[in-house]
Enzyme design. Structure first.
Site, PDB file in Angstrom:
ATOM      1  N   ASP A   1      -4.686  -7.998  -4.134  1.00  0.00           N
ATOM      2  CA  ASP A   1      -4.928  -9.013  -3.116  1.00  0.00           C
ATOM      3  C   ASP A   1      -5.220 -10.368  -3.737  1.00  0.00           C
ATOM      4  O   ASP A   1      -4.800 -11.394  -3.211  1.00  0.00           O
ATOM      5  CB  ASP A   1      -6.095  -8.593  -2.202  1.00  0.00           C
ATOM      6  CG  ASP A   1      -5.611  -7.653  -1.122  1.00  0.00           C
ATOM      7  OD1 ASP A   1      -4.579  -7.962  -0.500  1.00  0.00           O
ATOM      8  OD2 ASP A   1      -6.237  -6.602  -0.919  1.00  0.00           O
TER       9      ASP A   1
ATOM     10  N   GLU B   1     -11.503  -9.984  -4.603  1.00  0.00           N
ATOM     11  CA  GLU B   1     -10.061  -9.953  -4.324  1.00  0.00           C
ATOM     12  C   GLU B   1      -9.622 -11.141  -3.476  1.00  0.00           C
ATOM     13  O   GLU B   1      -8.493 -11.179  -2.996  1.00  0.00           O
ATOM     14  CB  GLU B   1      -9.662  -8.627  -3.674  1.00  0.00           C
ATOM     15  CG  GLU B   1     -10.432  -8.262  -2.423  1.00  0.00           C
ATOM     16  CD  GLU B   1     -10.019  -6.907  -1.848  1.00  0.00           C
ATOM     17  OE1 GLU B   1      -8.986  -6.348  -2.251  1.00  0.00           O
ATOM     18  OE2 GLU B   1     -10.757  -6.414  -0.979  1.00  0.00           O
TER      19      GLU B   1
ATOM     20  N   HIS C   1       0.809  -1.215   0.000  1.00  0.00           N
ATOM     21  CA  HIS C   1       0.000   0.000   0.000  1.00  0.00           C
ATOM     22  C   HIS C   1       0.844   1.266   0.000  1.00  0.00           C
ATOM     23  O   HIS C   1       0.481   2.261  -0.610  1.00  0.00           O
ATOM     24  CB  HIS C   1      -0.980  -0.017   1.169  1.00  0.00           C
ATOM     25  CG  HIS C   1      -2.107  -0.970   0.927  1.00  0.00           C
ATOM     26  ND1 HIS C   1      -2.147  -2.212   1.492  1.00  0.00           N
ATOM     27  CD2 HIS C   1      -3.179  -0.885   0.122  1.00  0.00           C
ATOM     28  CE1 HIS C   1      -3.227  -2.843   1.061  1.00  0.00           C
ATOM     29  NE2 HIS C   1      -3.867  -2.060   0.229  1.00  0.00           N
TER      30      HIS C   1
ATOM     31  N   CYS D   1      -9.516  -2.655 -10.525  1.00  0.00           N
ATOM     32  CA  CYS D   1      -8.905  -1.513  -9.849  1.00  0.00           C
ATOM     33  C   CYS D   1      -7.574  -1.856  -9.190  1.00  0.00           C
ATOM     34  O   CYS D   1      -6.981  -1.032  -8.508  1.00  0.00           O
ATOM     35  CB  CYS D   1      -9.861  -0.905  -8.823  1.00  0.00           C
ATOM     36  SG  CYS D   1     -10.273  -2.036  -7.499  1.00  0.00           S
TER      37      CYS D   1
HETATM   38  C1  PEP Z   1      -6.597  -4.747  -4.633  1.00  0.00           C
HETATM   39  O1  PEP Z   1      -6.475  -5.569  -3.713  1.00  0.00           O
HETATM   40  O2  PEP Z   1      -6.274  -4.987  -5.825  1.00  0.00           O
HETATM   41  C2  PEP Z   1      -7.142  -3.398  -4.359  1.00  0.00           C
HETATM   42  C3  PEP Z   1      -7.426  -2.554  -5.318  1.00  0.00           C
HETATM   43  O3  PEP Z   1      -7.283  -3.041  -3.049  1.00  0.00           O
HETATM   44  P1  PEP Z   1      -6.039  -2.584  -2.110  1.00  0.00           P
HETATM   45  O4  PEP Z   1      -4.818  -2.449  -2.986  1.00  0.00           O
HETATM   46  O5  PEP Z   1      -6.432  -1.296  -1.489  1.00  0.00           O
HETATM   47  O6  PEP Z   1      -5.942  -3.706  -1.157  1.00  0.00           O
HETATM   48 MG    MG Z   2      -7.351  -5.176  -1.781  1.00  0.00          MG
END
Ligand code: PEP
Ligand code: MG
Length: 537
Positions: A450, A426, A187, A497
């Site tokens: 994820d 995810e 993150h 995403c």
């Molecule tokens: C993901 O897991 O791809 C996602 C977009 O959520 P995050 O990166 O915030 O876990």
């Molecule tokens: Mg995620």
């Protein structure tokens, strides 16, 4: 000149001095003193300086991340000046005739234990605040500079950074980031990308590098320590060229992204805070595909209240002028801890209390957030998205909670518009039962960051296994294809995403798989649009 090879996080370069961010590891010794008055004066000077620094940080933070998020530094300044804390320090100095550093350490330990033993999770979490303040006072007394606050822009080097660490830094001062831990899918890396900060990881940090000049080459994933003058000149030239290409780029933000055969692929923005809204709109984002609300929770020193959240979501929804804004409920846990929320230490936090699981455990927090989202929805085109779903049981619980929240608002005479409900796909479980989950959703949003971590059993932050993290693994492609096909049967859209959506080499394949919407960091929207236009499909 020495060259260290690591992993690329963002492709840009940076030239500057290194600042090492370290946790305080100097143990304070109980040195005896005779002039206790002088020691008390040293302590009082340190308190004044700490309060000055914290108030300056608060001003700086309010420019970067908004006034309400900067409050934590004002609270810390007030805590540093606290009379009870002062009384303990002064008593320890006068009665035990010990140096101010050790007296602060003792008082700090006492208050930390006191807070940590309290029942209320809010007060328990205040222990961390006392720890931060104690560290700051001791550093000042020992004449150390506080890491991360030098007067010139710098390359920040740290073993590991959390998104929270990064948000506390003054963006305009960070030239680049070098870390030991963390991968492109962590993150903090995602945040660095959206802050457009050059970054690399996988480099063993040596504390002796502090103050050394270095070049961070994001494209190659290398760190050049003590570069010679020719190399510096070469990189400064590359930097200038990068800046020029950025300004020369044709502004295509008003045109939708169509493939060669005229298929429209919706490109939305992933954002974490209000400052990115403008960038998203300027890049021509067709809405916000992922609003990571946890950043608001991480920036605040306490759980943000309904009004604070409502204002943030309402502003996002209004700024997007009728374009869809997908607000994801808070995804806290794993590498996004909340220092003030009592969260028991877990052996495997990525498999533990995270996201929706934490919301179920903290109903007050969950209901407050949903009320704020529903209220904000009256100002535009909002949707709600639930992270880390693994079962129908969770969706049934969510539907029940949504019903109660709507009833709470209606009973107060607040209008509650119908808003689309999305499920993050995810986890392998969610992808595999996406046919059943489609009964509870108006859209799916695939989180490949994820999904890859859970399908391939690879911690997304662990550099030592990053070679096994392959978002193009057949197992993942099969799950993407299954999810898209189940969504089609139900007639609901699928957005992607995860970071994969921002990889121009992935664009064609994702469109071929049937993904109709991509959501990426605002700084990458233009690249993704170009990749869509180059696509033959
Ligand atoms: C993901 O897991 O791809 C996602 C977009 O959520 P995050 O990166 O915030 O876990
Ligand atoms: Mg995620």
């Amino acid at each position: 000149m020495e060259i260290y090879r690591g992993n690329k996080i963002t492709a840009q370069t940076a030239v500057g001095e290194i600042r090492i961010k370290t946790a305080r590891d100097v143990r304070v010794q109980p040195v005896s003193v005779t002039d206790t008055d002088a020691e008390i004066r040293r302590y009082e000077d340190a308190v004044r300086q700490a309060a000055r620094e914290l108030r300056a940080l608060s001003e700086q933070a309010s420019r970067n991340i908004g006034t309400w998020n900067a409050k934590i530094f004002d609270v810390h300044a007030m805590m540093a000046e606290d009379v009870d804390f002062r009384r303990e320090v002064v008593t320890a100095i006068t009665e035990r005739k010990i140096c101010a550093e050790y007296a602060v350490e003792l008082a700090g330990r006492h208050f930390i234990t006191m807070f940590e033993e309290m029942e209320d999770p809010y007060f328990r979490a205040r222990g961390q605040d006392v720890r931060d303040i104690t560290d700051r006072l001791i550093r000042i007394l020992m004449g150390e500079k506080i890491a991360g606050e030098p007067d010139r822009p710098y390359i920040l080097a740290a073993t590991e950074l959390t998104p929270g660490d990064l948000m506390q830094q003054d963006r305009s001062r960070i030239l680049g980031i070098v870390t030991e831990q963390g991968t492109v899918y962590s993150h903090a890396s995602i945040l660095a990308k959206s802050m457009r900060i050059p970054a690399i990881s996988g480099i063993r940090i040596n504390p002796d590098w502090d103050g050394h000049r270095a070049i961070l080459d994001g494209a190659r994933g290398t760190l050049i320590l003590d570069p010679d003058i020719e190399t510096v000149k070469e990189y400064l030239r590359i930097n200038a060229e990068q800046a020029e290409t950025q300004t020369d780029r044709k502004d295509d933000s008003a045109e939708p992204a169509l493939t060669k055969s005229g298929k429209h692929i919706v490109v939305r923005a992933n954002i974490g805070d209000a400052s990115e809204l403008e960038a998203a709109a300027a890049a021509g984002a067709e809405g916000i595909g992922l609003l990571r609300t946890e950043y608001l929770f991480m920036e605040s020193g306490q759980l943000p209240g309904e009004e604070e959240q409502f204002r943030f979501y309402r502003d996002a929804v209004s700024a997007m002028k009728g374009q869809k804004v997908v607000i994801r409920t808070v995804d806290i846990g794993a590498d996004k801890p909340l220092p003030y929320l009592a969260m028991p230490k877990e052996e495997n936090p990525a498999l533990g209390k995270r996201a929706i699981r934490l919301c179920f455990d903290n109903p007050e927090m969950f209901y407050t957030q949903l009320r704020a989202i529903y209220r904000a929805a009256a100002y535009g085109n909002a949707a709600v998205l639930y992270p880390m779903i693994t079962s129908e049981r969770e969706m049934k619980e969510i539907l029940k909670i949504e019903g109660e929240v709507r009833e709470q608002l209606r009973s107060k005479g607040i209008p509650v518009p119908e808003i689309p409900r999305g499920i993050m796909i995810e986890t392998p479980a969610a992808a595999l039962i996406s046919d059943r989950l489609s009964e509870y959703a108006d859209f799916f949003s695939i989180g490949t960051n994820d999904l890859a971590q859970y399908v391939l059993a690879v911690d997304r932050r662990n550099v030592s296994v990053s070679g096994y993290y392959d978002p193009w693994h057949d197992a993942i492609l099969r799950l993407l294809s299954l999810t898209v096909s189940n969504a089609r049967k139900k007639g609901i859209p699928v957005c992607l995403c995860g970071e994969l959506a921002a990889d121009p080499e992935a664009t064609g394949k994702l469109i071929a798989l049937g993904v109709s919407e991509l959501s990426v960091s605002p700084s990458l929207i233009s690249d993704v649009r170009q990749a869509i236009r180059a696509c033959d499909l």
